[in-house]
Enzyme design. Structure first.
Site, PDB file in Angstrom:
ATOM      1  N   HIS A  81       8.033 -33.702  -4.331  1.00  0.00           N
ATOM      2  CA  HIS A  81       8.216 -32.288  -4.701  1.00  0.00           C
ATOM      3  C   HIS A  81       8.303 -32.191  -6.217  1.00  0.00           C
ATOM      4  CE1 HIS A  81       9.856 -28.217  -4.722  1.00  0.00           C
ATOM      5  NE2 HIS A  81       9.416 -28.136  -3.476  1.00  0.00           N
TER       6      HIS A  81
ATOM      7  N   ASP B 154       7.983 -29.644   4.478  1.00  0.00           N
ATOM      8  CA  ASP B 154       6.806 -29.725   5.361  1.00  0.00           C
ATOM      9  C   ASP B 154       6.774 -30.971   6.225  1.00  0.00           C
ATOM     10  OD1 ASP B 154       5.157 -28.340   2.579  1.00  0.00           O
ATOM     11  OD2 ASP B 154       5.537 -27.328   4.478  1.00  0.00           O
TER      12      ASP B 154
HETATM   13  C1  SDX Z   1       5.696 -27.170  -0.911  1.00  0.00           C
HETATM   14  O1  SDX Z   1       6.984 -25.732  -5.419  1.00  0.00           O
HETATM   15  C2  SDX Z   1       7.563 -25.498  -4.321  1.00  0.00           C
HETATM   16  O2  SDX Z   1       8.709 -25.103  -4.268  1.00  0.00           O
HETATM   17  C3  SDX Z   1       6.711 -25.715  -3.087  1.00  0.00           C
HETATM   18  C4  SDX Z   1       7.421 -25.562  -1.766  1.00  0.00           C
HETATM   19  C5  SDX Z   1       7.830 -24.123  -1.508  1.00  0.00           C
HETATM   20  O3  SDX Z   1       8.744 -23.911  -0.698  1.00  0.00           O
HETATM   21  O4  SDX Z   1       7.139 -23.206  -2.034  1.00  0.00           O
HETATM   22  O5  SDX Z   1       8.583 -26.373  -1.743  1.00  0.00           O
HETATM   23  C6  SDX Z   1       6.519 -25.966  -0.607  1.00  0.00           C
HETATM   24  O6  SDX Z   1       4.601 -27.020  -1.374  1.00  0.00           O
HETATM   25  C7  SDX Z   1       6.288 -28.530  -0.710  1.00  0.00           C
HETATM   26  C8  SDX Z   1       5.342 -29.680  -1.190  1.00  0.00           C
HETATM   27  C9  SDX Z   1       4.305 -29.895  -0.104  1.00  0.00           C
HETATM   28  N1  SDX Z   1       3.263 -30.837  -0.555  1.00  0.00           N
HETATM   29  C10 SDX Z   1       3.162 -32.059  -0.069  1.00  0.00           C
HETATM   30  O7  SDX Z   1       3.963 -32.558   0.728  1.00  0.00           O
HETATM   31  C11 SDX Z   1       1.926 -32.809  -0.525  1.00  0.00           C
HETATM   32  C12 SDX Z   1       2.309 -34.228  -0.943  1.00  0.00           C
HETATM   33  N2  SDX Z   1       3.115 -34.176  -2.132  1.00  0.00           N
HETATM   34  C13 SDX Z   1       2.473 -34.195  -3.380  1.00  0.00           C
HETATM   35  O8  SDX Z   1       1.138 -34.004  -3.515  1.00  0.00           O
HETATM   36  C14 SDX Z   1       3.347 -33.974  -4.594  1.00  0.00           C
HETATM   37  O9  SDX Z   1       4.535 -34.617  -4.363  1.00  0.00           O
HETATM   38  C15 SDX Z   1       3.592 -32.531  -4.991  1.00  0.00           C
HETATM   39  C16 SDX Z   1       2.316 -31.799  -5.161  1.00  0.00           C
HETATM   40  C17 SDX Z   1       4.425 -31.864  -3.940  1.00  0.00           C
HETATM   41  C18 SDX Z   1       4.360 -32.548  -6.300  1.00  0.00           C
HETATM   42  O10 SDX Z   1       3.527 -33.119  -7.227  1.00  0.00           O
HETATM   43  P1  SDX Z   1       3.947 -33.189  -8.793  1.00  0.00           P
HETATM   44  O11 SDX Z   1       5.282 -32.624  -9.047  1.00  0.00           O
HETATM   45  O12 SDX Z   1       2.822 -32.658  -9.594  1.00  0.00           O
HETATM   46  O13 SDX Z   1       4.127 -34.715  -8.985  1.00  0.00           O
HETATM   47  P2  SDX Z   1       2.959 -35.699  -9.299  1.00  0.00           P
HETATM   48  O14 SDX Z   1       1.757 -35.370  -8.462  1.00  0.00           O
HETATM   49  O15 SDX Z   1       2.813 -35.787 -10.769  1.00  0.00           O
HETATM   50  O16 SDX Z   1       3.582 -37.056  -8.708  1.00  0.00           O
HETATM   51  C19 SDX Z   1       4.467 -37.817  -9.485  1.00  0.00           C
HETATM   52  C20 SDX Z   1       4.152 -39.263  -9.094  1.00  0.00           C
HETATM   53  C21 SDX Z   1       2.655 -39.568  -9.187  1.00  0.00           C
HETATM   54  O17 SDX Z   1       2.542 -40.944  -9.453  1.00  0.00           O
HETATM   55  P3  SDX Z   1       2.223 -41.368 -11.004  1.00  0.00           P
HETATM   56  O18 SDX Z   1       0.957 -40.650 -11.418  1.00  0.00           O
HETATM   57  O19 SDX Z   1       3.445 -40.928 -11.794  1.00  0.00           O
HETATM   58  O20 SDX Z   1       2.053 -42.870 -10.924  1.00  0.00           O
HETATM   59  O21 SDX Z   1       4.511 -39.456  -7.699  1.00  0.00           O
HETATM   60  C22 SDX Z   1       3.344 -39.758  -6.950  1.00  0.00           C
HETATM   61  C23 SDX Z   1       2.144 -39.328  -7.780  1.00  0.00           C
HETATM   62  O22 SDX Z   1       1.011 -40.133  -7.475  1.00  0.00           O
HETATM   63  N3  SDX Z   1       3.428 -38.972  -5.718  1.00  0.00           N
HETATM   64  C24 SDX Z   1       3.148 -39.435  -4.503  1.00  0.00           C
HETATM   65  C25 SDX Z   1       3.417 -38.363  -3.633  1.00  0.00           C
HETATM   66  N4  SDX Z   1       3.825 -37.302  -4.333  1.00  0.00           N
HETATM   67  C26 SDX Z   1       3.830 -37.698  -5.625  1.00  0.00           C
HETATM   68  N5  SDX Z   1       2.697 -40.632  -4.067  1.00  0.00           N
HETATM   69  C27 SDX Z   1       2.514 -40.735  -2.722  1.00  0.00           C
HETATM   70  N6  SDX Z   1       2.772 -39.742  -1.816  1.00  0.00           N
HETATM   71  C28 SDX Z   1       3.208 -38.558  -2.251  1.00  0.00           C
HETATM   72  N7  SDX Z   1       3.443 -37.587  -1.357  1.00  0.00           N
END
Ligand code: SDX
Length: 427
Positions: free
Chosen positions: A305, A362
């Protein structure tokens, strides 16, 4: 002089006011920065940017805290109802019994759709994704309710807010009915908001539909957990669309479009599909390794998140609700065990610990929705149904802010400098 933040740019020092909210991080007011320095800030994804003031929802990502108008989500999920939380978000205070009954009655009486809107569905293919239908039908509402689109008029804003909250269950249920080739059911005003939705979705004209109280309570709680969440991507979309003066129906349609993405609201559908693909717990290590592999686009859906760097408090409630629904429906889903095991393994893995990746709202919701009978394609439509009250409350807060202006970010330009046109025979 109040708190100031000092910036040195271009060899000059600049001071910017530091503003404090009621709780949470202070902000540096940089509204004069471009005028004084000729520079923009740069923050793609808005990881360090406050886009507005708001009194609706507060999140402390490090502590895993979520408050709606100051009330913790766990207390609201346990003790309140979606209608009461909707009233709270819209009006700022918990309602008296009389106020709640009046609000409930008002919403109930707006649940029907214009009969011609029902013919929109026939224009879609039967296998259209419900979110495609929601985008289309909600946007089309603005063609039917000209009498409540003067956004400068608070009475119009209130009526269109109530219409949107009231009609989303009817629109979502009809999208499901259309996909399974069953007739639409009209709303039944004798039922609760959530009971009415369940009947319009799973009822058929051939027999009475009996709302199962435990399912109604679980569904209502899921709506509460999805109601609002500060300035997330879809809420920011609604605010940006609303800042141009677009009508509320068009703004909510824009929010639905943004929510559909798998990184946002589409994650609940993607999370269950992922659990189905993993299947047995023995296959979890393979997927954990894929999620950690930078060369593999696979991510653990329902994990991570932007704000929560601790357990999403909504996921805690969601996990508890799984067991309640399984008990009420006397069902079990082996995917729940897979999900629990996946969480356990991920939360003990250094990659997830270091990056502070926890289950989010989720991760477990799809297991409950699937047990209740929804196909995965309906999951994000249910998220949109519930989030409509948050979008509408945030939109109202923005429009009624006298300082509100059109949102218009700038950029770091990396294209070619000015050059002269060359006729084709000279290129
Ligand atoms: C919702 O914003 C909100 O409040 C949203 C929400 C709401 O109520 O409105 O809470 C609802 O959208 C919840 C999130 C649902 N999405 C997912 O579950 C999809 C999977 N999660 C991700 O894609 C990710 O965690 C996000 C999009 C939710 C957040 O991404 P960020 O904050 O942009 O973080 P990032 O992509 O920069 O990740 C940071 C690091 C990265 O690694 P590095 O580049 O630093 O090496 O963490 C890794 C990412 O690769 N990472 C993951 C991961 N999520 C982040 N690695 C594996 N699996 C994951 N799920």
């Amino acid at each position: 002089m109040g708190n100031q933040a000092k910036l040195t740019a271009g060899g000059k020092d600049f001071d910017y006011p530091v503003l404090s909210g009621s709780i949470g991080p202070d902000v540096i007011d940089i509204r004069k920065l471009y005028g004084q320095t000729g520079m923009f800030t740069y923050d793609p994804g808005f990881t360090s940017t406050a886009s507005c003031e708001s009194a609706l929802t507060y999140i402390d990502g490090d502590e895993g805290v979520l408050l709606h108008r100051g009330y913790p989500i766990g207390q609201l999920a346990e003790n309140s109802s979606f209608m009461e939380v909707s009233y709270l978000l819209l009006n700022g205070e918990l309602p008296s019994k009389t106020e709640l009954d009046e609000f409930d009655r008002t919403i109930t009486r707006h649940t029907m759709l214009h009969e011609q809107l029902m013919s929109f569905y026939k224009g879609f293919r039967r296998d259209a994704h419900p979110m495609a239908i929601m985008c289309g039908v909600v946007g089309a509402l603005s063609a039917f309710y000209h009498d409540s689109t003067d956004i400068a008029d608070p009475v119009h804003r209130r009526i269109s807010s109530h219409r949107l909250i009231a009609k989303m269950p009817t629109i979502a249920a009809a999208a499901y009915k259309y996909s399974v080739g069953q007739p639409f059911l009209y709303p039944d005003n004798s039922l609760s908001y959530t009971g009415n939705f369940l009947r319009m979705t799973f009822g058929v004209p051939a027999e009475e539909y009996e709302v199962v109280p435990a399912v109604e309570k679980a569904m209502d709680r899921i709506f509460i957990l999805h109601a609002d969440h500060e300035q997330n991507a879809s809420t920011s979309t609604v605010r940006l669309a609303g800042s141009s003066g677009a009508n509320p129906f068009a703004c909510i349609a824009a929010g639905i479009a943004c929510l559909w993405g798998p990184a946002h609201g589409g994650a609940n559908e993607a999370a269950l599909e992922m659990l189905k693909e993993i299947g047995r717990p023995e296959r979890i290590p393979e997927y954990i390794e894929r999620a950690k592999d930078k060369n593999d686009p696979f991510r653990l859906m329902g994990f991570g998140h932007r704000v929560y760097k601790n357990y999403d408090p909504r996921a805690t409630v969601m996990q508890k609700t799984v067991r309640e629904v399984f008990d009420a429906l006397k069902v079990n889903d082996p995917l729940f065990e897979t999900a629990l095991r996946l969480e356990e393994i991920a939360l003990s893995d250094p990659y997830f610990i270091e990056k502070k990746l926890f289950p989010n709202v989720d991760f477990y919701s799809g297991i409950i929705l699937s047990a209740i009978g929804f196909p995965t394609t309906m999951f994000t439509a249910l998220f949109a149904l519930a989030r409509t009250v948050g979008w509408v409350a945030q939109w109202n807060e923005m429009i009624s802010d006298p300082g509100q202006k059109i949102g218009r970010p700038r950029q770091l330009y990396t294209g070619p400098a000015q050059r002269d046109y060359l006729p084709v025979d000279k290129r």
